[in-house]
Design a protein around this motif. Structure first.
Motif, PDB file in Angstrom:
ATOM      1  N   LYS A 232      -9.215   9.781  -0.603  1.00  0.00           N
ATOM      2  CA  LYS A 232      -7.983   9.001  -0.746  1.00  0.00           C
ATOM      3  C   LYS A 232      -8.277   7.521  -0.564  1.00  0.00           C
ATOM      4  O   LYS A 232      -9.228   7.153   0.122  1.00  0.00           O
ATOM      5  N   LYS A 233      -7.404   6.700  -1.164  1.00  0.00           N
ATOM      6  CA  LYS A 233      -7.433   5.255  -0.931  1.00  0.00           C
ATOM      7  C   LYS A 233      -6.041   4.823  -0.504  1.00  0.00           C
ATOM      8  O   LYS A 233      -5.049   5.247  -1.094  1.00  0.00           O
ATOM      9  N   TRP A 234      -6.003   3.980   0.519  1.00  0.00           N
ATOM     10  CA  TRP A 234      -4.753   3.395   0.993  1.00  0.00           C
ATOM     11  C   TRP A 234      -4.884   1.881   0.960  1.00  0.00           C
ATOM     12  O   TRP A 234      -5.957   1.341   1.229  1.00  0.00           O
ATOM     13  N   ILE A 235      -3.768   1.227   0.688  1.00  0.00           N
ATOM     14  CA  ILE A 235      -3.683  -0.215   0.846  1.00  0.00           C
ATOM     15  C   ILE A 235      -2.545  -0.486   1.816  1.00  0.00           C
ATOM     16  O   ILE A 235      -1.427  -0.003   1.619  1.00  0.00           O
ATOM     17  N   VAL A 236      -2.845  -1.251   2.860  1.00  0.00           N
ATOM     18  CA  VAL A 236      -1.860  -1.570   3.892  1.00  0.00           C
ATOM     19  C   VAL A 236      -1.674  -3.080   3.928  1.00  0.00           C
ATOM     20  O   VAL A 236      -2.654  -3.824   3.958  1.00  0.00           O
ATOM     21  N   THR A 237      -0.419  -3.518   3.921  1.00  0.00           N
ATOM     22  CA  THR A 237      -0.134  -4.948   3.991  1.00  0.00           C
ATOM     23  C   THR A 237       0.995  -5.236   4.974  1.00  0.00           C
ATOM     24  O   THR A 237       1.824  -4.367   5.250  1.00  0.00           O
ATOM     25  N   ASN A 238       1.003  -6.459   5.451  1.00  0.00           N
ATOM     26  CA  ASN A 238       2.118  -6.926   6.278  1.00  0.00           C
ATOM     27  C   ASN A 238       3.232  -7.477   5.388  1.00  0.00           C
ATOM     28  O   ASN A 238       4.259  -7.911   5.871  1.00  0.00           O
ATOM     29  N   SER A 239       3.017  -7.437   4.097  1.00  0.00           N
ATOM     30  CA  SER A 239       3.966  -7.969   3.119  1.00  0.00           C
ATOM     31  C   SER A 239       4.554  -6.807   2.315  1.00  0.00           C
ATOM     32  O   SER A 239       4.770  -5.730   2.846  1.00  0.00           O
ATOM     33  N   TYR A 240       4.782  -7.045   1.040  1.00  0.00           N
ATOM     34  CA  TYR A 240       5.294  -6.028   0.116  1.00  0.00           C
ATOM     35  C   TYR A 240       4.413  -6.004  -1.116  1.00  0.00           C
ATOM     36  O   TYR A 240       3.545  -6.857  -1.298  1.00  0.00           O
ATOM     37  N   PHE A 241       4.646  -5.049  -1.987  1.00  0.00           N
ATOM     38  CA  PHE A 241       3.940  -4.928  -3.257  1.00  0.00           C
ATOM     39  C   PHE A 241       4.907  -5.211  -4.401  1.00  0.00           C
ATOM     40  O   PHE A 241       6.087  -4.866  -4.319  1.00  0.00           O
ATOM     41  N   THR A 242       4.388  -5.820  -5.469  1.00  0.00           N
ATOM     42  CA  THR A 242       5.231  -6.015  -6.649  1.00  0.00           C
ATOM     43  C   THR A 242       5.474  -4.659  -7.302  1.00  0.00           C
ATOM     44  O   THR A 242       4.735  -3.687  -7.056  1.00  0.00           O
ATOM     45  N   LYS A 243       6.482  -4.603  -8.147  1.00  0.00           N
ATOM     46  CA  LYS A 243       6.805  -3.354  -8.838  1.00  0.00           C
ATOM     47  C   LYS A 243       5.625  -2.890  -9.690  1.00  0.00           C
ATOM     48  O   LYS A 243       5.273  -1.714  -9.688  1.00  0.00           O
ATOM     49  N   ALA A 244       4.991  -3.819 -10.400  1.00  0.00           N
ATOM     50  CA  ALA A 244       3.846  -3.457 -11.247  1.00  0.00           C
ATOM     51  C   ALA A 244       2.700  -2.884 -10.406  1.00  0.00           C
ATOM     52  O   ALA A 244       2.041  -1.925 -10.817  1.00  0.00           O
ATOM     53  N   ALA A 245       2.473  -3.459  -9.239  1.00  0.00           N
ATOM     54  CA  ALA A 245       1.424  -2.959  -8.355  1.00  0.00           C
ATOM     55  C   ALA A 245       1.745  -1.541  -7.894  1.00  0.00           C
ATOM     56  O   ALA A 245       0.864  -0.677  -7.842  1.00  0.00           O
ATOM     57  N   LYS A 246       3.010  -1.285  -7.580  1.00  0.00           N
ATOM     58  CA  LYS A 246       3.431   0.053  -7.146  1.00  0.00           C
ATOM     59  C   LYS A 246       3.237   1.079  -8.248  1.00  0.00           C
ATOM     60  O   LYS A 246       2.758   2.189  -8.001  1.00  0.00           O
ATOM     61  N   VAL A 247       3.617   0.710  -9.465  1.00  0.00           N
ATOM     62  CA  VAL A 247       3.484   1.625 -10.609  1.00  0.00           C
ATOM     63  C   VAL A 247       2.022   1.985 -10.833  1.00  0.00           C
ATOM     64  O   VAL A 247       1.673   3.157 -10.985  1.00  0.00           O
ATOM     65  N   GLN A 248       1.154   0.979 -10.834  1.00  0.00           N
ATOM     66  CA  GLN A 248      -0.274   1.226 -11.065  1.00  0.00           C
ATOM     67  C   GLN A 248      -0.885   2.061  -9.942  1.00  0.00           C
ATOM     68  O   GLN A 248      -1.672   2.972 -10.197  1.00  0.00           O
ATOM     69  N   ALA A 249      -0.536   1.759  -8.731  1.00  0.00           N
ATOM     70  CA  ALA A 249      -1.065   2.519  -7.591  1.00  0.00           C
ATOM     71  C   ALA A 249      -0.654   3.983  -7.695  1.00  0.00           C
ATOM     72  O   ALA A 249      -1.465   4.883  -7.440  1.00  0.00           O
ATOM     73  N   GLN A 250       0.579   4.218  -8.077  1.00  0.00           N
ATOM     74  CA  GLN A 250       1.053   5.596  -8.216  1.00  0.00           C
ATOM     75  C   GLN A 250       0.266   6.327  -9.308  1.00  0.00           C
ATOM     76  O   GLN A 250      -0.130   7.471  -9.120  1.00  0.00           O
ATOM     77  N   LYS A 251       0.013   5.660 -10.427  1.00  0.00           N
ATOM     78  CA  LYS A 251      -0.767   6.271 -11.520  1.00  0.00           C
ATOM     79  C   LYS A 251      -2.159   6.653 -11.049  1.00  0.00           C
ATOM     80  O   LYS A 251      -2.698   7.678 -11.451  1.00  0.00           O
ATOM     81  N   ASP A 252      -2.751   5.801 -10.206  1.00  0.00           N
ATOM     82  CA  ASP A 252      -4.118   6.027  -9.752  1.00  0.00           C
ATOM     83  C   ASP A 252      -4.200   6.722  -8.396  1.00  0.00           C
ATOM     84  O   ASP A 252      -5.273   6.786  -7.791  1.00  0.00           O
ATOM     85  N   LYS A 253      -3.061   7.204  -7.930  1.00  0.00           N
ATOM     86  CA  LYS A 253      -2.994   7.967  -6.677  1.00  0.00           C
ATOM     87  C   LYS A 253      -3.526   7.190  -5.476  1.00  0.00           C
ATOM     88  O   LYS A 253      -4.227   7.725  -4.620  1.00  0.00           O
ATOM     89  N   VAL A 254      -3.190   5.910  -5.437  1.00  0.00           N
ATOM     90  CA  VAL A 254      -3.499   5.062  -4.291  1.00  0.00           C
ATOM     91  C   VAL A 254      -2.208   4.922  -3.498  1.00  0.00           C
ATOM     92  O   VAL A 254      -1.167   4.571  -4.054  1.00  0.00           O
ATOM     93  N   GLU A 255      -2.253   5.217  -2.209  1.00  0.00           N
ATOM     94  CA  GLU A 255      -1.055   5.138  -1.378  1.00  0.00           C
ATOM     95  C   GLU A 255      -0.890   3.729  -0.836  1.00  0.00           C
ATOM     96  O   GLU A 255      -1.852   3.115  -0.374  1.00  0.00           O
ATOM     97  N   LEU A 256       0.337   3.234  -0.906  1.00  0.00           N
ATOM     98  CA  LEU A 256       0.657   1.889  -0.461  1.00  0.00           C
ATOM     99  C   LEU A 256       1.528   1.938   0.788  1.00  0.00           C
ATOM    100  O   LEU A 256       2.470   2.740   0.861  1.00  0.00           O
ATOM    101  N   PHE A 257       1.227   1.068   1.741  1.00  0.00           N
ATOM    102  CA  PHE A 257       2.006   0.962   2.970  1.00  0.00           C
ATOM    103  C   PHE A 257       2.326  -0.510   3.190  1.00  0.00           C
ATOM    104  O   PHE A 257       1.435  -1.357   3.191  1.00  0.00           O
ATOM    105  N   ASP A 258       3.618  -0.801   3.384  1.00  0.00           N
ATOM    106  CA  ASP A 258       4.052  -2.198   3.502  1.00  0.00           C
ATOM    107  C   ASP A 258       4.680  -2.475   4.861  1.00  0.00           C
ATOM    108  O   ASP A 258       4.533  -1.699   5.806  1.00  0.00           O
TER     109      ASP A 258
END
Length: 142
Positions: A84-110
């Motif tokens: 698995k790959k995770w990206i963790v930020t103290n900020s937020y993700f743009t909509k395009a970033a969320k869409v791409q991450a979902q396609k590539d099965k990368v989990e995002l935490f904001d």
């Protein structure tokens, strides 16, 4: 309390942010290990728990994390044993970033996830303190 936590997290430098997350991941039951600083574009932290092995990329930013930053991480060959790959930020993700991450099965935490993790940690600490106090009272009353 949410606003206070976020303000405090935003004041951290990148190393302090990474240290905080290591602590929170350990609290969640993960074995958490920093990766080598010399490995450019490698994960910041490797997490293990049971059969899970996760490369975690930490993005401390005052701006939203954009698609190009997520794509850089998606393109990186992670550790060979990672599933698995995770990206963790103290900020937020743009909509395009969320869409791409979902396609590539990368989990995002904001920011919202950080607050949940901090609140969980805080509540756990309060419970431990309460149990310690009750144990002390019982021991003194014997």
């Amino acid at each position: 309390m949410k606003g206070y936590l976020l303000n405090e997290i935003d004041k951290l430098n990148a190393d302090q942010f990474e240290e905080l997350l290591l602590h929170l991941f350990k609290h969640q039951g993960y074995f958490a290990k920093r990766t080598s600083d010399s490995q450019k574009y490698r994960a910041d932290v490797l997490l293990k728990k049971g059969s899970q092995s996760i490369d975690v990329y930490m993005k401390k930013s005052s701006d939203k994390i954009v698609l190009s930053e997520v794509n850089k991480i998606i393109e990186v060959d992670g550790n060979y044993s990672v599933n698995k790959k995770w990206i963790v930020t103290n900020s937020y993700f743009t909509k395009a970033a969320k869409v791409q991450a979902q396609k590539d099965k990368v989990e995002l935490f904001d920011r919202g996830d950080l607050v949940e993790w901090m609140n969980d940690y805080h509540l756990h600490s309060i419970r431990l303190k309460k149990n310690d106090n009750e144990s002390s009272k019982k021991a003194r009353s014997k």
